[in-house]
Design a protein around this motif. Structure first.
Motif, PDB file in Angstrom:
ATOM      1  N   MET A 117      94.118  70.708  52.984  1.00 43.48           N
ATOM      2  CA  MET A 117      94.340  70.857  51.703  1.00 43.48           C
ATOM      3  C   MET A 117      93.406  70.041  50.848  1.00 43.48           C
ATOM      4  N   PRO A 118      92.924  70.528  49.588  1.00 38.53           N
ATOM      5  CA  PRO A 118      92.082  69.846  48.721  1.00 38.53           C
ATOM      6  C   PRO A 118      92.792  68.573  48.132  1.00 38.53           C
ATOM      7  N   ALA A 119      92.115  67.592  47.922  1.00 42.83           N
ATOM      8  CA  ALA A 119      92.800  66.263  47.275  1.00 42.83           C
ATOM      9  C   ALA A 119      93.309  66.385  45.909  1.00 42.83           C
ATOM     10  N   PRO A 120      94.339  65.939  45.725  1.00 43.99           N
ATOM     11  CA  PRO A 120      94.793  66.105  44.051  1.00 43.99           C
ATOM     12  C   PRO A 120      93.905  65.915  43.090  1.00 43.99           C
ATOM     13  N   LEU A 121      94.198  66.266  42.037  1.00 45.52           N
ATOM     14  CA  LEU A 121      93.114  66.078  40.963  1.00 45.52           C
ATOM     15  C   LEU A 121      93.152  64.886  40.311  1.00 45.52           C
ATOM     16  N   LEU A 122      94.337  64.097  40.428  1.00 42.41           N
ATOM     17  CA  LEU A 122      94.408  62.731  39.904  1.00 42.41           C
ATOM     18  C   LEU A 122      95.738  61.904  40.944  1.00 42.41           C
ATOM     19  N   SER A 123      95.320  60.829  41.176  1.00 48.84           N
ATOM     20  CA  SER A 123      96.378  59.919  42.160  1.00 48.84           C
ATOM     21  C   SER A 123      96.322  58.527  41.637  1.00 48.84           C
ATOM     22  N   LEU A 124      97.260  57.894  41.172  1.00 47.49           N
ATOM     23  CA  LEU A 124      97.197  56.593  40.817  1.00 47.49           C
ATOM     24  C   LEU A 124      98.257  55.933  41.017  1.00 47.49           C
ATOM     25  N   THR A 125      98.301  54.502  41.292  1.00 49.75           N
ATOM     26  CA  THR A 125      99.429  53.477  41.657  1.00 49.75           C
ATOM     27  C   THR A 125      99.494  52.432  40.633  1.00 49.75           C
ATOM     28  N   TRP A 126     100.515  52.242  39.988  1.00 46.58           N
ATOM     29  CA  TRP A 126     100.830  51.410  39.026  1.00 46.58           C
ATOM     30  C   TRP A 126     101.893  50.111  39.296  1.00 46.58           C
ATOM     31  N   THR A 127     101.501  49.049  39.127  1.00 43.34           N
ATOM     32  CA  THR A 127     102.464  47.914  39.485  1.00 43.34           C
ATOM     33  C   THR A 127     103.026  47.189  38.157  1.00 43.34           C
ATOM     34  N   ASP A 128     104.304  47.065  38.368  1.00 42.52           N
ATOM     35  CA  ASP A 128     105.091  46.647  37.032  1.00 42.52           C
ATOM     36  C   ASP A 128     104.992  45.028  36.959  1.00 42.52           C
ATOM     37  N   HIS A 129     104.479  44.789  35.773  1.00 42.87           N
ATOM     38  CA  HIS A 129     103.968  43.346  35.866  1.00 42.87           C
ATOM     39  C   HIS A 129     105.408  42.500  35.699  1.00 42.87           C
ATOM     40  N   VAL A 130     106.657  42.954  35.575  1.00 43.69           N
ATOM     41  CA  VAL A 130     107.714  42.150  35.518  1.00 43.69           C
ATOM     42  C   VAL A 130     108.339  42.000  36.839  1.00 43.69           C
ATOM     43  N   THR A 131     108.535  43.097  37.702  1.00 45.32           N
ATOM     44  CA  THR A 131     109.435  43.165  38.758  1.00 45.32           C
ATOM     45  C   THR A 131     108.204  43.407  40.302  1.00 45.32           C
ATOM     46  N   GLY A 132     106.982  43.752  39.689  1.00 45.31           N
ATOM     47  CA  GLY A 132     105.925  43.784  40.933  1.00 45.31           C
ATOM     48  C   GLY A 132     106.290  44.940  41.727  1.00 45.31           C
ATOM     49  N   ARG A 133     107.304  45.964  41.256  1.00 46.55           N
ATOM     50  CA  ARG A 133     107.601  47.209  42.035  1.00 46.55           C
ATOM     51  C   ARG A 133     106.237  48.100  41.720  1.00 46.55           C
ATOM     52  N   PRO A 134     106.263  49.067  42.541  1.00 44.81           N
ATOM     53  CA  PRO A 134     105.161  50.165  42.452  1.00 44.81           C
ATOM     54  C   PRO A 134     105.619  51.307  41.754  1.00 44.81           C
ATOM     55  N   GLY A 135     105.025  52.150  40.929  1.00 42.25           N
ATOM     56  CA  GLY A 135     105.182  53.314  40.588  1.00 42.25           C
ATOM     57  C   GLY A 135     104.034  54.281  40.620  1.00 42.25           C
ATOM     58  N   TYR A 136     104.111  55.653  41.036  1.00 38.83           N
ATOM     59  CA  TYR A 136     102.858  56.427  41.087  1.00 38.83           C
ATOM     60  C   TYR A 136     103.006  57.579  40.282  1.00 38.83           C
ATOM     61  N   LEU A 137     101.824  58.242  40.140  1.00 36.85           N
ATOM     62  CA  LEU A 137     101.717  59.552  39.635  1.00 36.85           C
ATOM     63  C   LEU A 137     100.502  60.357  40.248  1.00 36.85           C
ATOM     64  N   VAL A 138     100.897  61.451  40.575  1.00 35.56           N
ATOM     65  CA  VAL A 138     100.012  62.396  41.189  1.00 35.56           C
ATOM     66  C   VAL A 138      99.860  63.873  40.475  1.00 35.56           C
ATOM     67  N   VAL A 139      98.603  64.119  39.907  1.00 32.83           N
ATOM     68  CA  VAL A 139      98.492  65.550  39.262  1.00 32.83           C
ATOM     69  C   VAL A 139      97.759  66.212  40.272  1.00 32.83           C
ATOM     70  N   ASP A 140      98.602  67.284  40.980  1.00 32.01           N
ATOM     71  CA  ASP A 140      97.805  68.082  41.907  1.00 32.01           C
ATOM     72  C   ASP A 140      96.807  69.058  41.223  1.00 32.01           C
ATOM     73  N   ARG A 141      97.250  69.653  40.159  1.00 27.16           N
ATOM     74  CA  ARG A 141      96.387  70.846  39.646  1.00 27.16           C
ATOM     75  C   ARG A 141      96.858  70.939  38.042  1.00 27.16           C
ATOM     76  N   LEU A 142      96.053  71.283  37.368  1.00 24.87           N
ATOM     77  CA  LEU A 142      96.205  71.582  35.916  1.00 24.87           C
ATOM     78  C   LEU A 142      96.117  73.062  35.732  1.00 24.87           C
ATOM     79  N   VAL A 143      96.802  73.738  34.903  1.00 23.19           N
ATOM     80  CA  VAL A 143      96.604  74.894  34.295  1.00 23.19           C
ATOM     81  C   VAL A 143      96.762  74.916  32.955  1.00 23.19           C
ATOM     82  N   ARG A 144      95.823  75.550  32.136  1.00 22.18           N
ATOM     83  CA  ARG A 144      95.718  75.314  30.752  1.00 22.18           C
ATOM     84  C   ARG A 144      95.822  73.877  30.250  1.00 22.18           C
ATOM     85  N   GLY A 145      95.400  72.945  31.151  1.00 16.31           N
ATOM     86  CA  GLY A 145      95.152  71.685  30.856  1.00 16.31           C
ATOM     87  C   GLY A 145      96.656  70.958  30.842  1.00 16.31           C
TER      88      GLY A 145
END
Length: 392
Positions: A1-29
């Motif tokens: 399968m193709p790679a997602p359009l956008l993949s990011l990892t965020w680290t909380d500056h207070v707790t150090g815990r990670p969060g994620y966002l993956v945009v697999d595909r856009l339709v009409r933006g």
């Protein structure tokens, strides 16, 4: 399968815990997909969920409908939602993701989070709405937003419509499969893992259809009764996380270990809680005929292969639990109004048609229902791309 359009990892500056966002595909933006919070959430998990959202959107594509499917995306936060630090972490995550939520990612409740909580945190993070990226696509934004807000205020027998429509779609998926197999509702037993929004509504509608719910599982263990549980009493005794107060159990209700629902003898198993609930280490305990995925990714690929070899059919999440997401957009775009009967009727027609299409394709191709669903998506994505482009 193709790679997602956008993949990011965020680290909380207070707790150090990670969060994620993956945009697999856009339709009409724009891409659609909920935000989950659970201890141990991973980027791989969120990536798989985002791909699943692309599929759910494509499966509901109707060229004649006002709702035009969006792309697929997903967010995730690695934290126990019951933790005292969870809410502050949620607000900071939404602040960090604000540029994406304002421009291209519409999100909402998922595992560990309620829509009320997401809305409150979004407001604190300075967002107009968690779905504001879709507003530019609406013909009449004010009317559309009012219609959706009104729909969230609809109450059905003490439970909000927004908490019922997804489970109603799951229940209709079960009933459609039973009808196709010529299996009567009466005497068909059901075991449900998870009695939160999705699992609770599924249990309610299957019980009302005449099936017998013989086991439900929550974080406290499995509650079982071979003669049938009092589903309405259990639903009324849930806390915000779907945990049942055992004080309401009847004398003949049994309390069993948490994984006992797997081997309860039910013909239909509905995993409606966490991902990866059924894997190669426990699939051998399943003795039912159908596993209906109300949760996202509850059956691992390796386990599904072993289950199929034993004649057990898995109805995949990308079809079965797609009703909630579709209901949001049917309502916002104006295919249906803020009315429970209209919502249930539209959901019933759509889910039954999808189940029939998927099972017919699986039979014709000699494949599993999941492979058939993937094939239907593969047919539809180029059609959507030709009509709307890949990104715009």
């Amino acid at each position: 399968m193709p790679a997602p359009l956008l993949s990011l990892t965020w680290t909380d500056h207070v707790t150090g815990r990670p969060g994620y966002l993956v945009v697999d595909r856009l339709v009409r933006g724009v891409a659609s997909g909920g935000l989950r919070m659970r201890q141990g959430c991973t980027l791989d998990e969120v990536t798989g969920l985002a791909r699943g959202m692309t599929m759910k959107e494509a499966l509901h594509y109707d060229p004649a409908g006002r709702y035009v499917p969006l792309g697929g995306a997903k967010g995730g936060i690695d934290c126990d939602p019951r933790s005292p630090e969870a809410y502050g972490l949620l607000v900071r995550y939404l602040r960090a993701m604000r540029p994406y939520i304002e421009s291209c990612w519409t999100t909402g409740e998922d595992l560990g989070l309620t829509q009320d909580l997401v809305d409150r945190a979004a407001a604190e993070a300075g967002l107009v709405s968690s779905v504001q990226a879709v507003y530019p696509l609406l013909d009449d934004e004010a009317s559309a937003r009012k219609r959706l807000a009104d729909a969230f205020c609809v109450d059905v027998d003490g439970i909000g419509l927004d908490e019922l429509v997804g489970g109603y779609g799951v229940a209709e998926s079960v009933l459609a499969a039973l009808d196709r197999a010529g299996t009567p509702y009466a005497g068909t037993r059901v075991a449900v893992q998870g009695l939160g929004t999705m699992g609770g509504a599924t249990a309610r509608f299957l019980a009302r259809a005449g099936l017998t719910v013989t086991a439900v599982a929550d974080v406290g263990g499995t509650i079982a009764n071979a003669a049938g549980l009092d589903v309405e009493a259990l639903l009324a005794a849930r806390d915000a996380y779907g945990t049942v107060d055992r004080a309401v159990l009847r004398a003949d209700d049994r309390e069993l270990p948490g994984d006992a629902w797997l081997a309860s003898g039910a013909e239909v198993l509905v995993p409606a809680a966490v991902s990866y609930a059924i894997d190669t280490t426990n699939q051998h305990r399943v003795t039912g005929r159908w596993i209906v995925e109300a949760a996202n990714m509850p059956v691992t690929a390796a386990a599904e292969e072993l289950l199929a070899a034993r004649g057990i059919t898995v109805l995949p999440d990308v079809v079965v639990n797609s009703g909630t997401n579709a209901w949001w957009w049917w309502t916002l775009f104006g295919d249906i109004g803020a009315d429970a009967d209209e919502a249930f009727a539209h959901t019933r027609r759509s889910m039954r048609a999808l189940i029939e299409l998927m099972l017919s394709r699986a039979e014709a191709d000699g494949t599993t229902p999941r492979a058939a669903a993937h094939a239907i998506v593969a047919d539809r994505l180029p059609v959507i791309a030709d009509r709307y482009g890949w990104y715009r």
